[in-house]
Design a protein around this motif. Sequence first.
Motif, PDB file in Angstrom:
ATOM      1  N   TYR A 210       1.035  -1.204   0.247  1.00 58.25           N
ATOM      2  CA  TYR A 210       0.207   0.171   0.017  1.00 58.25           C
ATOM      3  C   TYR A 210       0.876   1.149   0.177  1.00 58.25           C
ATOM      4  N   VAL A 211       0.287   2.268  -0.419  1.00 59.15           N
ATOM      5  CA  VAL A 211       1.197   3.605  -0.429  1.00 59.15           C
ATOM      6  C   VAL A 211       1.015   4.176   0.876  1.00 59.15           C
ATOM      7  N   TYR A 212       2.049   4.917   1.096  1.00 55.88           N
ATOM      8  CA  TYR A 212       2.108   5.638   2.627  1.00 55.88           C
ATOM      9  C   TYR A 212       1.010   6.418   2.723  1.00 55.88           C
ATOM     10  N   SER A 213       0.661   7.202   1.744  1.00 54.03           N
ATOM     11  CA  SER A 213      -0.661   8.125   2.288  1.00 54.03           C
ATOM     12  C   SER A 213      -1.926   7.175   2.706  1.00 54.03           C
ATOM     13  N   ARG A 214      -2.052   5.968   1.756  1.00 55.42           N
ATOM     14  CA  ARG A 214      -3.293   5.297   2.300  1.00 55.42           C
ATOM     15  C   ARG A 214      -3.274   4.754   3.788  1.00 55.42           C
ATOM     16  N   LEU A 215      -1.966   4.262   4.185  1.00 58.83           N
ATOM     17  CA  LEU A 215      -1.710   3.609   5.491  1.00 58.83           C
ATOM     18  C   LEU A 215      -1.698   4.825   6.352  1.00 58.83           C
ATOM     19  N   SER A 216      -1.254   6.058   6.219  1.00 56.83           N
ATOM     20  CA  SER A 216      -1.337   7.025   7.307  1.00 56.83           C
ATOM     21  C   SER A 216      -2.597   7.620   7.555  1.00 56.83           C
ATOM     22  N   ARG A 217      -3.593   7.273   6.504  1.00 57.69           N
ATOM     23  CA  ARG A 217      -4.974   7.852   6.712  1.00 57.69           C
ATOM     24  C   ARG A 217      -5.832   6.833   7.440  1.00 57.69           C
ATOM     25  N   ASP A 218      -5.358   5.741   7.497  1.00 59.53           N
ATOM     26  CA  ASP A 218      -6.474   4.665   8.115  1.00 59.53           C
ATOM     27  C   ASP A 218      -5.593   4.483   9.789  1.00 59.53           C
ATOM     28  N   PRO A 219      -6.779   4.689  10.694  1.00 56.10           N
ATOM     29  CA  PRO A 219      -6.459   4.828  12.183  1.00 56.10           C
ATOM     30  C   PRO A 219      -5.604   3.509  12.541  1.00 56.10           C
ATOM     31  N   GLU A 220      -6.381   2.456  12.079  1.00 54.29           N
ATOM     32  CA  GLU A 220      -5.763   1.239  12.686  1.00 54.29           C
ATOM     33  C   GLU A 220      -4.151   0.995  11.996  1.00 54.29           C
ATOM     34  N   ALA A 221      -4.016   1.395  10.963  1.00 55.62           N
ATOM     35  CA  ALA A 221      -2.613   1.284  10.192  1.00 55.62           C
ATOM     36  C   ALA A 221      -1.815   2.429  10.994  1.00 55.62           C
ATOM     37  N   ARG A 222      -2.167   3.346  11.257  1.00 45.26           N
ATOM     38  CA  ARG A 222      -1.559   4.566  11.721  1.00 45.26           C
ATOM     39  C   ARG A 222      -0.981   3.986  13.305  1.00 45.26           C
ATOM     40  N   GLU A 223      -1.725   3.461  14.104  1.00 44.21           N
ATOM     41  CA  GLU A 223      -1.238   3.084  15.266  1.00 44.21           C
ATOM     42  C   GLU A 223      -0.135   1.842  15.212  1.00 44.21           C
ATOM     43  N   ILE A 224      -0.247   1.084  14.010  1.00 46.68           N
ATOM     44  CA  ILE A 224       1.015   0.246  13.813  1.00 46.68           C
ATOM     45  C   ILE A 224       2.475   0.993  13.444  1.00 46.68           C
ATOM     46  N   LEU A 225       2.042   1.840  12.411  1.00 47.30           N
ATOM     47  CA  LEU A 225       3.249   2.744  11.936  1.00 47.30           C
ATOM     48  C   LEU A 225       3.731   3.394  13.226  1.00 47.30           C
ATOM     49  N   ASP A 226       2.887   3.929  14.083  1.00 47.49           N
ATOM     50  CA  ASP A 226       3.656   4.691  15.371  1.00 47.49           C
ATOM     51  C   ASP A 226       4.502   3.655  16.165  1.00 47.49           C
ATOM     52  N   MET A 227       4.529   2.514  15.960  1.00 49.68           N
ATOM     53  CA  MET A 227       5.254   1.287  16.502  1.00 49.68           C
ATOM     54  C   MET A 227       6.577   1.145  15.854  1.00 49.68           C
ATOM     55  N   CYS A 228       6.617   1.471  14.604  1.00 50.80           N
ATOM     56  CA  CYS A 228       7.715   1.118  13.872  1.00 50.80           C
ATOM     57  C   CYS A 228       8.765   2.072  13.550  1.00 50.80           C
ATOM     58  N   ASP A 229       9.973   1.889  13.050  1.00 54.34           N
ATOM     59  CA  ASP A 229      10.907   2.723  12.932  1.00 54.34           C
ATOM     60  C   ASP A 229      10.882   3.170  11.458  1.00 54.34           C
ATOM     61  N   ALA A 230      10.527   2.196  10.476  1.00 57.42           N
ATOM     62  CA  ALA A 230      10.550   2.675   9.075  1.00 57.42           C
ATOM     63  C   ALA A 230       9.574   1.767   8.252  1.00 57.42           C
ATOM     64  N   VAL A 231       9.126   2.122   7.252  1.00 54.86           N
ATOM     65  CA  VAL A 231       8.327   1.321   6.486  1.00 54.86           C
ATOM     66  C   VAL A 231       8.713   1.790   4.773  1.00 54.86           C
ATOM     67  N   ILE A 232       8.668   0.605   4.193  1.00 52.94           N
ATOM     68  CA  ILE A 232       9.058   0.635   2.627  1.00 52.94           C
ATOM     69  C   ILE A 232       7.593   0.062   2.237  1.00 52.94           C
ATOM     70  N   THR A 233       6.977   1.246   1.113  1.00 51.33           N
ATOM     71  CA  THR A 233       5.577   1.367   1.017  1.00 51.33           C
ATOM     72  C   THR A 233       5.604   1.430  -0.724  1.00 51.33           C
ATOM     73  N   GLY A 234       4.388   0.814  -1.188  1.00 52.88           N
ATOM     74  CA  GLY A 234       4.068   1.028  -2.427  1.00 52.88           C
ATOM     75  C   GLY A 234       4.015  -0.426  -3.262  1.00 52.88           C
ATOM     76  N   PRO A 235       3.186  -0.522  -4.287  1.00 53.72           N
ATOM     77  CA  PRO A 235       3.001  -1.774  -5.018  1.00 53.72           C
ATOM     78  C   PRO A 235       4.383  -2.081  -5.932  1.00 53.72           C
ATOM     79  N   TYR A 236       4.666  -3.125  -6.107  1.00 55.09           N
ATOM     80  CA  TYR A 236       5.537  -3.405  -7.156  1.00 55.09           C
ATOM     81  C   TYR A 236       5.188  -3.075  -8.360  1.00 55.09           C
ATOM     82  N   VAL A 237       6.080  -2.567  -9.215  1.00 60.64           N
ATOM     83  CA  VAL A 237       5.830  -2.034 -10.566  1.00 60.64           C
ATOM     84  C   VAL A 237       6.963  -2.554 -11.388  1.00 60.64           C
ATOM     85  N   ASP A 238       6.511  -3.532 -12.026  1.00 59.29           N
ATOM     86  CA  ASP A 238       8.060  -4.324 -12.811  1.00 59.29           C
ATOM     87  C   ASP A 238       8.626  -3.133 -13.806  1.00 59.29           C
ATOM     88  N   ARG A 239       7.836  -2.493 -14.584  1.00 62.81           N
ATOM     89  CA  ARG A 239       8.772  -1.750 -15.373  1.00 62.81           C
ATOM     90  C   ARG A 239       9.711  -0.698 -14.844  1.00 62.81           C
TER      91      ARG A 239
END
Length: 234
Positions: A109-138
């Motif tokens: 998921y893109v970071y903007s989507r995660l940061s807007r979701d309250p449940e995901a936001r609580e998880i992000l607050d416990m992490c030190d870093a995330v790598i976000t976004g779908p894999y795009v082969d090209r």
Amino acid sequence: MLLAKAHYPVTTLGPGIRAGIWMQGCTLHCPGCLSRDTWEADPATAVPVEAVLGWLASLPGPVDGVTISGGEPFQQPAALAALVSGIRTWRDDPARETIRLDILVYSGYVYSRLSRDPEAREILDMCDAVITGPYVDRLNPGGRHPESGSLLWKGSANQRIVPLSSLGRRRYGAVADGDWEKEHAGPRVQVSVDEGPEGRRVYYIGIPRRGDMDHLTSTLDRAGVRAGDVSWRP
């Protein structure tokens, strides 16, 4: 939680010597994904979060960080929250006389989507870093592209490394800001061989460049080694 695999040591998905945890189940189904074996949310892979935390606590060597991937971890929010919370409790135990470890989570998921979701936001607050976004082969330029080294820890150029804490900024900030020299350091893939009831399985841990796995398969074929079923082909 639905668990695909846990492995130690991991040296290709974040800085230092790490423990890797792959959660099972993903509905994003990015074209070109190399981990199709983690897509199915198979109930047979369910394990208690406490068992995974016990495995972490039993590791014999140094642990500089924990990398959580999948699958899509944020499609198991309750389990992911319990896992990250448990890792934080373990790492902050005064009895642990080791370097402070960081928590890195991969998400399609893109970071903007995660940061807007309250449940995901609580998880992000416990992490030190995330790598976000779908894999795009090209947007995975392949091994011969002059800037292909700049995708260290990322599968494609659209993905973002987002530091979330002071520890995360110290360990990931230079890479997130485009420090190419630092990004070129170190291998991109490591090999793990597991013996199980269904026979021997070979796991490639890391993020190869586009075309690397087909090149590996053809090289093994010429050497008389047959890979059998592989996770990166439909």
